[in-house]
Structure formats: structure tokens, C-alpha cells
Scaffold this active site. Structure first.
Site, mmCIF file in Angstrom:
data_model
loop_
_atom_site.group_PDB
_atom_site.id
_atom_site.type_symbol
_atom_site.label_atom_id
_atom_site.label_comp_id
_atom_site.label_asym_id
_atom_site.label_seq_id
_atom_site.Cartn_x
_atom_site.Cartn_y
_atom_site.Cartn_z
ATOM 1 N N HIS A 60 0.917 -1.257 -0.167
ATOM 2 C CA HIS A 60 -0.032 0.094 -0.014
ATOM 3 C C HIS A 60 0.815 1.324 -0.062
ATOM 4 O O HIS A 60 1.465 1.613 0.753
ATOM 5 C CB HIS A 60 -0.699 -0.123 1.365
ATOM 6 N N ARG A 62 0.003 4.297 -0.700
ATOM 7 C CA ARG A 62 -0.670 5.431 -0.271
ATOM 8 C C ARG A 62 -0.888 6.511 -1.192
ATOM 9 O O ARG A 62 -1.185 7.656 -0.992
ATOM 10 C CB ARG A 62 -0.294 6.000 1.065
ATOM 11 N N HIS A 228 -2.413 -12.330 2.573
ATOM 12 C CA HIS A 228 -1.958 -12.548 4.118
ATOM 13 C C HIS A 228 -2.650 -13.524 4.814
ATOM 14 O O HIS A 228 -3.316 -13.101 5.819
ATOM 15 C CB HIS A 228 -2.093 -11.009 4.566
ATOM 16 N N ASP A 298 2.567 -6.902 2.672
ATOM 17 C CA ASP A 298 1.331 -5.945 3.067
ATOM 18 C C ASP A 298 1.709 -4.811 3.649
ATOM 19 O O ASP A 298 1.329 -4.131 4.571
ATOM 20 C CB ASP A 298 0.266 -6.922 4.057
ATOM 21 N N GLY A 317 -2.142 -1.832 10.186
ATOM 22 C CA GLY A 317 -1.102 -1.862 9.373
ATOM 23 C C GLY A 317 -0.025 -1.547 9.839
ATOM 24 O O GLY A 317 0.210 -0.653 10.838
HETATM 25 O O1 DOR Z 1 -3.683 -4.137 8.220
HETATM 26 C C1 DOR Z 1 -3.954 -3.683 7.273
HETATM 27 N N1 DOR Z 1 -3.834 -2.504 6.812
HETATM 28 N N2 DOR Z 1 -4.771 -4.628 6.504
HETATM 29 C C2 DOR Z 1 -5.239 -4.135 5.218
HETATM 30 O O2 DOR Z 1 -5.779 -5.100 4.692
HETATM 31 C C3 DOR Z 1 -5.186 -2.800 4.854
HETATM 32 C C4 DOR Z 1 -3.968 -2.172 5.376
HETATM 33 C C5 DOR Z 1 -3.920 -0.833 4.981
HETATM 34 O O3 DOR Z 1 -3.917 -0.309 4.102
HETATM 35 O O4 DOR Z 1 -3.903 -0.060 6.231
HETATM 36 ZN ZN ZN Z 2 -3.099 -5.062 2.408
#
Ligand code: DOR
Ligand code: ZN
Length: 444
Positions: A60, A62, A228, A298, A317
């Protein structure tokens, strides 16, 4: 431009070999070239291991929308430092990546900002079936079958089923059953205790959702990748794989468990939640048995101040791109797995799972995406040493042996021992889904 990487232990598809690799332009031109071969640059790599660049199939970054947490430049620099040469990014940005137009806008943005190669998933919503059917230039469709960061949850069973029935791209799922999550939440509605995160997002929630996704994949003969996986119990639901199903494990689900809440609190809050030490061991065994095929980060950076809010205001996350390869190499140092295993889980398998062209192996004609690793280098993982904007890690203080030291992306050296060359961007990864994925590609 010709670069010769000389006398490394090269991780070739048939196994390690002490030899040299010649890069010409953006490709691997020759393996084991003649002694007399000429090059513009010669890198003496004696004592080092040369592996394919890591393909992180779950990040991610962002960008766009949450660039206070990360952006393509900071995230891709962090990748290069972590030995990652290609990342596949998830659609929960702002705006969300739910149309071909948004996907191409993200590709354009990354083409200016990313130092490593990239690809973007298209996210499923209740309304975008037409986009999902026609999407191109993507590794696949991401379905959040349970809620997580962002608003992309799709728990309407009829629509999820229609996506399996009517689309062709590989489907990657976040598998946690939303009705079980909500039922568990109703039993501790006012909790402020992060330990309850694992009582809300339970093994039962994961197993139920994985079961449903596996049923759909088999019923509609649709390729499915389970993101995951956090429990050993979930693995039992797809271990027969039916030549359709693959899965990934993350370093945090391999190396952290519920006991870590005591020390790290909301810093180790993520979705799926942390489970038990038995699950840590079960996930590693599943990788060794090829029941789980890949390891992905992830990478989900959030600012430290956001993470320090009290549960449940704290976001889920953890970051991971700089720590995944060192943590996995440390497993080699501890003799829990081999370097060949690591190359398979982090490089070759992601390329097969998502049909990525010319990546994931050191082979003539493949892209010169390469990572040089020093298997003897020991370091202590520390948040302030990281490039990621968030500047913290759930692996703070761990001493690990084995580290990426130099990284090439399409023949261009982007990282060398703490220094970056930011003069050339990475490129878009190419996907040919007619290849049929991991189980079809494994036989080659
Ligand atoms: O812990 C997580 N954070 N799991 C997710 O599926 C999304 C991710 C996030 O985008 O922060
Ligand atoms: Zn993810």
C-alpha cells in the site's frame, strides 16, 4: 551500457552457481560469460549472493491520497533498499483504484515517481463489474471480502459470486468474514484494548471467508490468490489448490503473534490480526510444503502518531518493504529454510502467480532486476534507519543476519550501500494472464 557482476554465487533457476552475470541495457545478456568479455563497469562480487530482484506482490504505497503516510518516491526508495525491484500496489488509495481510468492515472503517477517497477490492482465495488471485466495492465482484481483500511469492503455474497462468475482476471482476496467480525465486535462494543483486535478478527472469521472464496474459485474455475493468510487452520481449506488457488504469508504473521501486543500495543495492530505462536510455525511449514506459495509484505505504513491513538481509533497496518528480505535471509542464517526457498517465495512465485513477464528469475533475456545480498552482514532493525515515511517498524530491535546491499532495476543500479541513484524511474510490470498462473507455470 554493459555491466559485469563478477564471481558472485548466482541464484539460478537450477540452483546456486559461482559465476558472473553480464547485463546489457535493461536485460540479462549472458550468464557465465567468457573471461575475455568486455563491460563498461565491472562489479567484483566475490563472497556475495546475486538473486533476482524481489517482487512484493502486496503493498500500500498510499499514493494518491495519503501521501502523509507514504508516496511512490519514498515507498519505492524503501523497496530498493529492501532488495525489492517490483511492487504490486493495492487499490485502497484516494481516489480508489476502481476503474481503468484511475488505474492508468496511477500508472502515470508512478512512472514519474517510482524508482522500482510497479503494477496496480483494480478494486472491486458493488457497482464496477464492467470495469472489472474490461480492465487491462493489471495483475488482477482485489476483493475486500471483509472490512479493512478504506471503504472497499464488498460483503454482498451475490455480487462477489457474480465477480467470480463473470470476470477473467486473477482474483486476490482479503479474507475475513465481516458478519463474524461484527458479531465478535458486538460482544465487546466499547473496547479500548488492542488485545481484543484478535478476539474480533478471529481464526473463525478467516477460515469461514477462505472457505467461501475457495468454493467460488472451484465452482467457477476462477484463479484465486488468498492474501496474507494468518492462521494454520485456513491453510487446510485450500491445500489441495485445484490448480487454481495460491496464497501468501506476510513477515508479521510469520514472526509476530498475540504475545507481541504486550510489548508493542497498537503498533502490531493489523488486518488480519495477529494469531498464535502455533500459527507462526504452521505458516512457515505451509510455505515449506508449497501450500502457501509466496511471502509478501502487506506494507501498510501509517504515521507513528496515528498508530499511537488509543484502540480502536488506531489504524491497522504495519510497514514492511525494508525488513522483509533481511528477516527472510535471517531465516536462512538460522537454517530454518534455504536461500533457494527465499528466492522462490519472494521472486519466482509472485511472478508466476500474477503472470509477470521476464521477471523473478536470473535467466538470459529476463529483465536485469537484481539484488546483491551479503549473507554475513548483521544489522539491528531500527525505525529511524528506515526510508519509509512512517519511520517505525514492528520488528524494532531485532538483530538479523543477511542483508541486501545493492539493487539493480532494469539494468540500472538504484541502490548501493545506503546511497540511491534517483535519475531513472522504474517501469510498468507487464502481465500476460494467458499464462495461467502459478500451477501452470511451475511445470516449465
Ligand atoms: O492491516 C492492514 N492495513 N490490512 C489491510 O488489509 C489494509 C492495510 C492498510 O491499507 O492500512
Ligand atoms: Zn493489504
Amino acid at each position: 551500457m554493459k555491466t559485469l557482476i563478477k564471481n558472485a554465487t548466482v541464484m539460478l533457476p537450477d540452483g546456486p552457481q559461482k559465476t558472473s552475470v553480464l547485463i546489457e541495457g535493461s536485460q540479462i545478456a549472458e550468464i557465465d560469460p567468457a573471461e575475455s568479455v568486455e563491460a563498461d563497469e565491472v562489479i567484483y562480487a566475490y563472497g556475495m549472493h546475486l538473486m533476482p530482484g524481489v517482487i512484493d506482490c502486496h503493498v500500500h504505497m498510499r499514493d494518491p491520497g495519503f501521501t502523509n503516510k507514504e508516496d511512490f518516491r519514498s515507498g519505492s526508495k524503501a523497496c530498493a533498499k529492501g532488495g525489492i525491484t517490483t511492487f504490486l500496489d493495492m487499490p485502497n488509495t484516494n481516489p480508489e483504484t476502481t476503474s481503468q481510468k484511475m488505474l492508468e492515472e496511477k500508472l502515470m503517477l508512478a512512472s514519474h515517481k517510482s524508482l522500482v517497477n510497479y503494477g496496480f490492482f483494480i478494486g472491486a465495488t458493488a457497482e464496477n463489474m464492467k470495469e472489472l471485466k474490461n480492465a487491462t495492465r493489471t495483475p488482477g482484481i482485489k476483493i475486500y471480502m471483509g472490512s479493512s483500511t478504506g471503504d472497499l469492503m464488498l460483503d454482498n455474497p451475490a455480487i462477489v459470486e457474480a465477480i467470480f462468475a463473470e470476470t477473467k482476471l486473477p482474483i486476490a482476496v482479503h479474507a475475513e468474514d465481516e458478519s463474524i467480525i461484527q458479531k465478535n465486535l458486538s460482544e465487546c462494543p466499547n473496547t479500548r484494548n488492542v488485545m481484543d483486535h484478535s478476539k474480533i478478527r478471529t481464526e473463525e472469521a478467516e477460515v469461514a471467508c477462505v472457505k467461501r472464496a475457495v468454493q467460488l474459485a472451484k465452482e467457477y474455475k476462477h484463479r484465486l490468490h488468498i492474501c496474507h493468510v494468518s492462521t494454520a487452520a485456513a491453510v487446510a481449506e485450500f491445500e489441495d489448490h485445484a490448480d487454481l488457488i495460491t496464497a501468501e504469508a506476510t513477515p508479521h504473521h510469520l514472526f509476530l503473534n498475540k504475545d507481541d501486543y504486550m510489548k508493542w500495543g497498537t503498533l502490531v495492530q493489523m488486518n488480519p490480526s495477529l494469531k498464535t505462536a502455533e500459527d507462526n510455525a504452521g505458516l512457515l511449514q505451509a510455505l515449506l510444503d508449497d501450500k502457501i506459495q509466496a511471502v509478501a509484505t502487506d506494507h501498510a505504513p501509517h504515521e507513528y502518531s496515528e498508530k499511537c491513538k488509543r484502540y480502536p481509533e488506531s489504524p491497522s497496518g504495519v510497514p514492511g518493504v525494508e525488513t522483509m528480505l533481511p528477516l527472510m535471509l535471517d531465516m536462512v542464517a538460522k537454517e530454518k529454510c534455504t536461500l533457494e526457498d527465499v528466492v522462490h517465495w519472494l521472486c519466482e512465485a509472485p511472478a508466476l502467480i500474477y503472470d509477470i513477464l521476464e521477471k523473478g528469475r536470473i535467466e538470459v533475456g529476463y529483465d536485469a532486476d537484481l539484488t546483491l545480498v551479503d549473507m554475513n552482514k548483521t544489522q539491528t532493525l531500527r525505525g529511524p534507519n528506515l526510508i519509509t515515511k512512517c519511520g517505525w517498524t514492528p520488528f524494532e530491535g531485532r538483530e538479523v543476519t543477511g542483508a541486501p546491499v545493492r539493487t539493480w532495476v532494469c539494468g540500472q543500479e538504484v541502490y548501493n550501500d545506503g546511497k540511491f541513484d534517483e535519475s531513472r524511474p522504474g517501469v510498468e510490470a507487464m502481465f500476460d494472464h494467458s499464462r495461467g498462473g502459478y500451477w501452470a507455470g511451475l511445470d516449465d
